[in-house]
Each structure stands twice: as structure tokens, then as C-alpha cells.
Design a protein around this motif. Structure first.
Motif, PDB file in Angstrom:
ATOM      1  N   ARG A  59      -1.879  -3.337 -12.963  1.00  0.00           N
ATOM      2  CA  ARG A  59      -1.904  -4.843 -13.209  1.00  0.00           C
ATOM      3  C   ARG A  59      -2.326  -5.340 -11.908  1.00  0.00           C
ATOM      4  N   GLN A  60      -1.353  -5.119 -10.841  1.00  0.00           N
ATOM      5  CA  GLN A  60      -1.390  -5.676  -9.432  1.00  0.00           C
ATOM      6  C   GLN A  60      -2.771  -5.252  -8.874  1.00  0.00           C
ATOM      7  N   TRP A  61      -3.203  -3.978  -9.038  1.00  0.00           N
ATOM      8  CA  TRP A  61      -4.515  -3.858  -8.417  1.00  0.00           C
ATOM      9  C   TRP A  61      -5.684  -4.174  -9.235  1.00  0.00           C
ATOM     10  N   ALA A  62      -5.654  -4.154 -10.693  1.00  0.00           N
ATOM     11  CA  ALA A  62      -6.757  -4.746 -11.342  1.00  0.00           C
ATOM     12  C   ALA A  62      -6.721  -6.247 -11.076  1.00  0.00           C
ATOM     13  N   ASN A  63      -6.003  -7.059 -10.781  1.00  0.00           N
ATOM     14  CA  ASN A  63      -6.032  -8.426 -10.493  1.00  0.00           C
ATOM     15  C   ASN A  63      -6.468  -8.590  -9.213  1.00  0.00           C
ATOM     16  N   HIS A  64      -6.243  -7.695  -8.150  1.00  0.00           N
ATOM     17  CA  HIS A  64      -6.842  -7.873  -7.010  1.00  0.00           C
ATOM     18  C   HIS A  64      -8.263  -7.265  -6.845  1.00  0.00           C
ATOM     19  N   LEU A  65      -8.867  -6.409  -7.538  1.00  0.00           N
ATOM     20  CA  LEU A  65     -10.287  -5.827  -7.695  1.00  0.00           C
ATOM     21  C   LEU A  65     -10.704  -7.183  -8.398  1.00  0.00           C
ATOM     22  N   ALA A  66     -10.305  -7.580  -9.431  1.00  0.00           N
ATOM     23  CA  ALA A  66     -11.075  -8.735 -10.232  1.00  0.00           C
ATOM     24  C   ALA A  66     -11.278  -9.911  -9.133  1.00  0.00           C
ATOM     25  N   SER A  67     -10.114 -10.376  -8.444  1.00  0.00           N
ATOM     26  CA  SER A  67     -10.233 -11.738  -7.796  1.00  0.00           C
ATOM     27  C   SER A  67     -10.957 -11.369  -6.545  1.00  0.00           C
ATOM     28  N   THR A  68     -11.184 -10.209  -5.891  1.00  0.00           N
ATOM     29  CA  THR A  68     -11.959  -9.923  -4.589  1.00  0.00           C
ATOM     30  C   THR A  68     -13.447  -9.504  -4.936  1.00  0.00           C
ATOM     31  N   GLY A  69     -13.804  -9.022  -6.210  1.00  0.00           N
ATOM     32  CA  GLY A  69     -14.956  -8.637  -6.540  1.00  0.00           C
ATOM     33  C   GLY A  69     -15.263  -6.987  -5.796  1.00  0.00           C
ATOM     34  N   GLN A  70     -13.872  -6.538  -5.075  1.00  0.00           N
ATOM     35  CA  GLN A  70     -14.111  -5.278  -4.770  1.00  0.00           C
ATOM     36  C   GLN A  70     -14.002  -4.093  -6.040  1.00  0.00           C
ATOM     37  N   PHE A  71     -14.500  -2.654  -5.531  1.00  0.00           N
ATOM     38  CA  PHE A  71     -14.156  -1.688  -6.614  1.00  0.00           C
ATOM     39  C   PHE A  71     -14.042  -0.611  -5.912  1.00  0.00           C
ATOM     40  N   LYS A  72     -12.591  -0.367  -5.490  1.00  0.00           N
ATOM     41  CA  LYS A  72     -12.133   0.821  -4.682  1.00  0.00           C
ATOM     42  C   LYS A  72     -10.872   1.270  -5.457  1.00  0.00           C
ATOM     43  N   HIS A  73     -10.391   2.412  -4.751  1.00  0.00           N
ATOM     44  CA  HIS A  73      -9.289   3.051  -5.396  1.00  0.00           C
ATOM     45  C   HIS A  73      -8.154   2.356  -4.370  1.00  0.00           C
ATOM     46  N   ALA A  74      -6.904   2.203  -4.905  1.00  0.00           N
ATOM     47  CA  ALA A  74      -5.957   1.786  -4.266  1.00  0.00           C
ATOM     48  C   ALA A  74      -5.352   2.548  -3.169  1.00  0.00           C
ATOM     49  N   PRO A  75      -4.637   2.195  -1.895  1.00  0.00           N
ATOM     50  CA  PRO A  75      -4.198   3.195  -0.912  1.00  0.00           C
ATOM     51  C   PRO A  75      -3.367   4.010  -1.622  1.00  0.00           C
ATOM     52  N   GLU A  76      -3.143   5.182  -1.294  1.00  0.00           N
ATOM     53  CA  GLU A  76      -2.236   6.328  -1.636  1.00  0.00           C
ATOM     54  C   GLU A  76      -1.046   5.856  -1.687  1.00  0.00           C
ATOM     55  N   ARG A  77      -0.068   6.120  -2.579  1.00  0.00           N
ATOM     56  CA  ARG A  77       1.400   5.789  -2.724  1.00  0.00           C
ATOM     57  C   ARG A  77       2.288   7.060  -2.374  1.00  0.00           C
ATOM     58  N   ILE A  78       2.685   7.080  -1.259  1.00  0.00           N
ATOM     59  CA  ILE A  78       3.624   7.893  -0.621  1.00  0.00           C
ATOM     60  C   ILE A  78       5.043   7.486  -0.600  1.00  0.00           C
ATOM     61  N   PRO A  79       5.978   8.423  -1.069  1.00  0.00           N
ATOM     62  CA  PRO A  79       6.111   9.721  -1.601  1.00  0.00           C
ATOM     63  C   PRO A  79       5.924   9.725  -3.044  1.00  0.00           C
ATOM     64  N   ASP A  80       5.386   8.939  -3.785  1.00  0.00           N
ATOM     65  CA  ASP A  80       5.174   9.002  -5.030  1.00  0.00           C
ATOM     66  C   ASP A  80       3.702   8.674  -5.657  1.00  0.00           C
ATOM     67  N   PRO A  81       2.940   9.607  -5.429  1.00  0.00           N
ATOM     68  CA  PRO A  81       1.667   9.393  -5.717  1.00  0.00           C
ATOM     69  C   PRO A  81       1.125   9.148  -7.029  1.00  0.00           C
ATOM     70  N   GLN A  82       0.293   8.429  -7.263  1.00  0.00           N
ATOM     71  CA  GLN A  82      -0.165   8.073  -8.716  1.00  0.00           C
ATOM     72  C   GLN A  82      -1.722   8.458  -8.813  1.00  0.00           C
ATOM     73  N   GLY A  83      -2.021   9.135 -10.158  1.00  0.00           N
ATOM     74  CA  GLY A  83      -3.324   9.276 -10.118  1.00  0.00           C
ATOM     75  C   GLY A  83      -3.932   7.763 -10.511  1.00  0.00           C
ATOM     76  N   GLU A  84      -5.346   7.683 -10.514  1.00  0.00           N
ATOM     77  CA  GLU A  84      -5.863   6.458 -10.885  1.00  0.00           C
ATOM     78  C   GLU A  84      -7.325   6.585 -11.295  1.00  0.00           C
ATOM     79  N   ASN A  85      -7.652   5.953 -12.557  1.00  0.00           N
ATOM     80  CA  ASN A  85      -9.017   5.789 -12.988  1.00  0.00           C
ATOM     81  C   ASN A  85      -9.331   4.257 -12.870  1.00  0.00           C
ATOM     82  N   LEU A  86     -10.483   3.842 -12.395  1.00  0.00           N
ATOM     83  CA  LEU A  86     -11.106   2.881 -12.335  1.00  0.00           C
ATOM     84  C   LEU A  86     -12.437   2.488 -13.318  1.00  0.00           C
TER      85      LEU A  86
END
Length: 147
Positions: free
Chosen positions: A36-63
């Protein structure tokens, strides 16, 4: 309403996982909050890119992004499932009949055998709706097979 969203997104993912004989995903509220945080960021900025990698707990991500108000949740997830037409079994990233991992990467994350949990969120931008799904364990690891 939230439960309906969760049910629909899970069902859309798990239909394909079931068809491939892969264990169904379970809903993870923490992944959904992160999505939700990343979706809100993308929607509010008009960007379309993957979130920065989460270390040490990586998550897969589909956009996914598409015309505002036009696509159902099922159609959004189906956009990733349709990548199956370019998928071939084998070791990642050599799973694309086109030779381009971008043509199958969403699909392979969706069916990744060690992924057990998902959380998703949508957000509405000025022109597009955005869907972000986060996965744990992350998939698409070099040298591994999706299933």
C-alpha cells in the motif's frame, strides 16, 4: 470490502498456482501494508518503478498500471498470468521463449514454488490505477527453477 479485495487477489493468484500444482499463497497483512505504501507513492508521483530492495528481508514485487477505473483486480493479475505464453521451464532467468526475462518475470514471481505469502494494494493516480503485490519469499533468483 477489504476481505473481498484479499479474496479476489488471492483467488486470481491461486488459480494459476493450482493449475501448475503449486501450493496456494496465503494473505500477509504486513506485505499488504508495504504494498500500500508503495502503490500510494507510485500513484501520487506518477512514477512506475520497483521499490528499492529491502535488506535483510527481501520481498518479491509485481507492479501493474492501467487506465483508471477500467480494469478489474482479476484482469490486473491476469496481465501477469498471460506472460505464461512466453514461459518455458528451466533455470531462471532462462525461462523466456523470447530471451527477455521481462516477458516472464511477473509470471515466474507469481508461481515461484518457495513463495508462500502475498500482500497487495491498489491506488488511483491521476490517469492510472496501480496494483502492487509483495511476495515472501521473494522469487526470481538466478540459477534456481521457479517450480
Amino acid at each position: 470490502m477489504r476481505g473481498n479485495f484479499e479474496h479476489r487477489v488471492l483467488a486470481a493468484h491461486n488459480r494459476e498456482r493450482h493449475a501448475m500444482g503449486i501450493e496456494p499463497l496465503k494473505w500477509n497483512p504486513a506485505l499488504a501494508a508495504s504494498a500500500r505504501q508503495w502503490a500510494n507513492h507510485l500513484a501520487s508521483t506518477g512514477q512506475f518503478k520497483h521499490a528499492p530492495e529491502r535488506i535483510p528481508d527481501p520481498q518479491g514485487e509485481n507492479l501493474w498500471a492501467g487506465t483508471k477505473g477500467y480494469f478489474s483486480l482479476e484482469a490486473m493479475v491476469d496481465g501477469w498470468v498471460r506472460e505464461k505464453r512466453h514461459f518455458r521451464p528451466g533455470t531462471f532467468p532462462n525461462n523466456s521463449t523470447t530471451g527477455r526475462v521481462e516477458d516472464v518475470g511477473h509470471y515466474t514471481q507469481l508461481i515461484w514454488r518457495r513463495t508462500r505469502q502475498v500482500g497487495c494494494a491498489t491506488a488511483r493516480g491521476h490517469e492510472e490505477d496501480v496494483l502492487v503485490c509483495r511476495y515472501s519469499e521473494a522469487g526470481n533468483y538466478l540459477g534456481e527453477t521457479p517450480f
